[in-house]
Design a protein around this motif. Structure first.
Motif, mmCIF file in Angstrom:
data_model
loop_
_atom_site.group_PDB
_atom_site.id
_atom_site.type_symbol
_atom_site.label_atom_id
_atom_site.label_comp_id
_atom_site.label_asym_id
_atom_site.label_seq_id
_atom_site.Cartn_x
_atom_site.Cartn_y
_atom_site.Cartn_z
ATOM 1 N N ARG B 133 0.829 -1.202 0.000
ATOM 2 C CA ARG B 133 0.000 0.000 0.000
ATOM 3 C C ARG B 133 0.870 1.262 0.000
ATOM 4 O O ARG B 133 0.622 2.214 -0.727
ATOM 5 N N PHE B 134 1.933 1.214 0.817
ATOM 6 C CA PHE B 134 2.846 2.352 0.866
ATOM 7 C C PHE B 134 3.494 2.583 -0.502
ATOM 8 O O PHE B 134 3.571 3.710 -0.992
ATOM 9 N N ILE B 137 0.829 4.037 -2.977
ATOM 10 C CA ILE B 137 0.555 5.455 -2.745
ATOM 11 C C ILE B 137 1.797 6.280 -3.068
ATOM 12 O O ILE B 137 1.704 7.382 -3.616
ATOM 13 N N VAL B 140 1.905 6.910 -6.758
ATOM 14 C CA VAL B 140 0.943 7.929 -7.177
ATOM 15 C C VAL B 140 1.412 9.323 -6.769
ATOM 16 O O VAL B 140 1.079 10.316 -7.402
ATOM 17 N N LEU B 219 -2.091 3.027 -9.001
ATOM 18 C CA LEU B 219 -3.551 2.980 -9.121
ATOM 19 C C LEU B 219 -4.034 1.552 -9.330
ATOM 20 O O LEU B 219 -4.994 1.099 -8.691
ATOM 21 N N ARG B 222 -3.761 -0.748 -6.211
ATOM 22 C CA ARG B 222 -4.791 -0.457 -5.217
ATOM 23 C C ARG B 222 -6.148 -1.025 -5.641
ATOM 24 O O ARG B 222 -6.890 -1.588 -4.861
ATOM 25 N N MET B 223 -6.438 -0.833 -6.931
ATOM 26 C CA MET B 223 -7.743 -1.257 -7.428
ATOM 27 C C MET B 223 -7.835 -2.779 -7.440
ATOM 28 O O MET B 223 -8.871 -3.356 -7.083
ATOM 29 N N LEU B 269 -8.573 4.477 -17.256
ATOM 30 C CA LEU B 269 -8.453 5.831 -16.706
ATOM 31 C C LEU B 269 -6.996 6.178 -16.444
ATOM 32 O O LEU B 269 -6.546 7.287 -16.719
ATOM 33 N N GLN B 328 -15.566 -3.131 -20.145
ATOM 34 C CA GLN B 328 -16.252 -3.498 -18.929
ATOM 35 C C GLN B 328 -17.559 -4.240 -19.224
ATOM 36 O O GLN B 328 -17.877 -5.230 -18.584
#
Lengths: 297, 338
Positions: B133-134, B137, B140, B219, B222-223, B269, B328
């Motif tokens: 996670r670190f 982020i 990003v 991104l 995380r997703m 995106l 999608q």
């Protein structure tokens, strides 16, 4: 995009907002790190002129005799090509970086929140028109829109801030609109309406107050995002201009000597990274906590 | 499906139309006399008059706008002020380099992002999850231009493993030039079996691609983690493990397949956002693509080029979003296109 529906409004979970944020910080180490970084940056921004070892150089005074010195006990971050102490420049640059970012987010929120609330609450043609307008804005990466605007208006920190605010407000409008729409038909709002409370009092009291949590979470992330965007604009010459102690500009100034004097670009860039990281770490945790389903954009 | 496509394309065309109007008005009204911008501040009055007549600035704005729109359709997007060549040609020769860079970065971001996301979802809340996670982020939050410079200091300056800038070495361009097949330089070097150029091009691609990948990688990781956790909580996963399916099989095949649709959304995106990232990465690595040209055009107030880039950027962004929606719908039959 097509599949996403309006997010359900935030349901209060008991305890004050501050109390809940306290719980996030206790249970989530990364959020605590994020807050610590933010506190550090804010302290540097407020007390920078007293903390910087060479404040005059921070503001641009040159000292050519000491140019391109490597980091040492006297100059922790070294000196740049004009002999200025980089630590001082980085510290003095914190204030402007945070100020411009706060201003941009404040302007974007000040435009986006009322428009979004009215559109979401009223619906109808007003809503349609507003959503079409925000769609046009969002059909475009915000940073590219800002770049084009600055290119046409002329490069300066003010124009960069203006351009970023113009690119950012639609996100707030859409966020608040979605919240307002789902709040509109909730019993307490209907009760107020049927009791004859006019819309201009329902909007601030019932709608806006209940949208504030997602808006604040978004603003936390956006303050970091704007620091990054403003730094990026300055790096390519479309933001702050010399001799401003701007982080992005300082990275650009050191680029030519990156192989001989790596410190000139490295430390200002580190300042951007640390600031953005702080806001992103905290914002990410708050978002997970308050609304785990919300997809980050 | 067709109706959906038609309505989305309609919106896209409308958006592009509004953009042409906005950019046109901004570029004609704000700078004052556009002829001065074209000719430079020291041009004599008769020269300015000649330019006004030649470029149609003496006509009413609305006529100028109609002429501009007409030009867009007939392929006349104006000449770049900096190079004096048609803007469309300038963009066309640079597009392949940008697309190769973008593709390489997205490939890295998807592969490593998905893997990191699945690994993080294996033990939510544990140390490995926190570390990933670190990192995500951090990716990003990283200014791309700064990461690029750091990588240059380390891998070029200190270690000397990789070249600093450009798409090919100058020697290679003389000794073993890439023949034109598709127009994509690296692909062409591979297709023609030009190994010298191919390995040289790959070496040049590594650092800019890694730099550009940091943001989308974060991104995507995380997703992927979020949607994996959602899928792993479903009954059929429980059933599968009750039937004794191996954990790795459940995770990497069964669950991941169902976790992919939301991930694909973010990939699209992220790619759209990464478009802007190419501007900065191309500047840092002197990559001969559209981004570098665009930054130059913006600094030189090269209006025709800026307007063309604006339109192209918006079109790319709209297409990316549309493709996301279509993929999608394809992956998840529950998604209704309306």
């Amino acid at each position: 995009m097509t599949a996403t529906t309006a997010l359900p409004a935030f349901v209060p979970m008991g305890g004050s907002t501050l109390g809940r944020i306290g719980r996030v910080l206790r249970t989530d180490r990364l959020a605590a790190i994020g807050l610590a970084l933010i506190v550090l940056v804010v302290v540097l921004a407020v007390f920078g002129p007293w903390l910087a070892p060479f404040p005059a150089q921070g503001y641009g005074e040159t000292n050519v005799a000491d140019r391109n010195l490597a980091p040492s006990a006297l100059h922790w971050f070294g000196t740049d090509q004009l002999g200025r102490d980089i630590l001082s420049r980085v510290i003095i640059g914190t204030g402007p970086a945070l100020t411009i970012s706060l201003l941009v987010v404040a302007i974007a929120a000040a435009i986006g929140i009322p428009l979004g609330a009215i559109a979401g609450y009223r619906g109808g043609w007003l809503d349609e028109v507003l959503m079409r307008i925000t769609e046009v804005f969002q059909a475009f990466p915000p940073l590219l829109l800002a770049m084009v605007t600055v290119a046409i208006l002329g490069p300066s920190l003010t124009n960069a801030g203006l351009a970023l605010a113009i690119s950012w407000w639609p996100w707030y409008a859409r966020l608040v609109r979605a919240e307002a729409r789902s709040l509109r038909d909730r019993p307490f709002v209907e009760a107020a309406r049927s009791a004859g409370v006019p819309a201009w009092r329902i909007l601030p009291r019932h709608i806006l107050r209940n949208c504030m949590t997602p808006v604040l979470v978004q603003a936390t992330v956006d303050i970091g995002a704007v620091v990054l965007a403003a730094g990026s604009l300055a790096f390519i010459g479309l933001g702050a201009q010399p001799p401003a102690p701007d982080w992005g500009l300082m990275v650009a100034e050191g680029r030519g000597q990156i192989f001989t004097a790596w410190w000139i670009s490295t430390f200002p860039g580190l300042a951007i990274f640390v600031t953005v990281l702080g806001f992103n770490l905290l914002g990410d945790s708050l978002r997970d906590f308050f609304d785990p389903r919300q997809v980050k954009r | 499906m067709l109706r959906f496509l038609a309505s989305r394309l309609g919106t896209a065309v409308l958006v592009l139309f509004v953009l042409t109007l906005v950019v046109f008005v901004m570029s004609r009204v704000i700078p004052g006399d556009p002829a001065v911008v074209y000719a430079g501040p020291k041009a004599p009055p008769e020269e300015l008059a000649r330019i006004r007549e030649k470029l149609g600035f003496d006509q009413p704005l609305i006529v100028q706008y109609v002429n501009y729109l007409g030009g867009l359709f007939t392929g006349d997007w104006g000449n770049s002020l900096a190079t004096k060549r048609p803007v469309l040609d300038e963009l066309a020769i640079r597009l392949p380099a940008t697309l190769e860079l973008l593709f390489a970065a997205m490939l890295l971001a998807v592969v490593f992002g998905v893997v990191l996301g699945v690994v993080a979802a294996k033990r939510p809340g544990r140390a490995i999850d926190g570390v990933i996670r670190f990192l995500a982020i951090g990716g990003v939050s990283m200014p791309a231009f700064w990461l690029g410079l750091l990588l240059q200091v380390l891998f070029v300056g200190r270690l000397g493993w990789l070249p600093a800038t450009g798409q090919f070495s100058t020697e290679v361009e003389y000794v073993s030039p890439v023949a034109h097949v598709t127009g994509f330089p690296l692909l062409d070097s591979l297709l023609t079996g030009n190994w010298i150029a191919y390995s040289d091009g790959l070496a040049h691609l590594v650092l800019p691609a890694v730099t550009l990948a940091a943001y989308p990688l974060g991104l995507i990781a995380r997703m992927t983690r979020a949607s994996m956790l959602e899928v792993l909580g479903q009954d059929y996963v429980f059933t599968a493990s009750a039937f004794g399916l191996r954990d790795g099989l459940i995770r990497w095949k069964l669950a991941l397949k169902n976790a992919l649709p939301p991930t694909m959304t973010i990939v699209g995106l992220a790619a759209a956002y990464t478009l802007t990232g190419t501007f900065f990465v191309e500047v840092v690595f002197n990559w001969p693509g559209i981004g570098q040209f665009a930054v130059g055009a913006m600094l030189a107030v090269d209006y025709p080029a800026i307007m063309a880039i604006t339109l192209l950027g918006a079109a790319g962004y709209l297409i990316a979003n549309l493709v996301v929606d279509l993929i999608q719908a394809r992956l998840d039959p529950r998604v209704r296109l309306s």
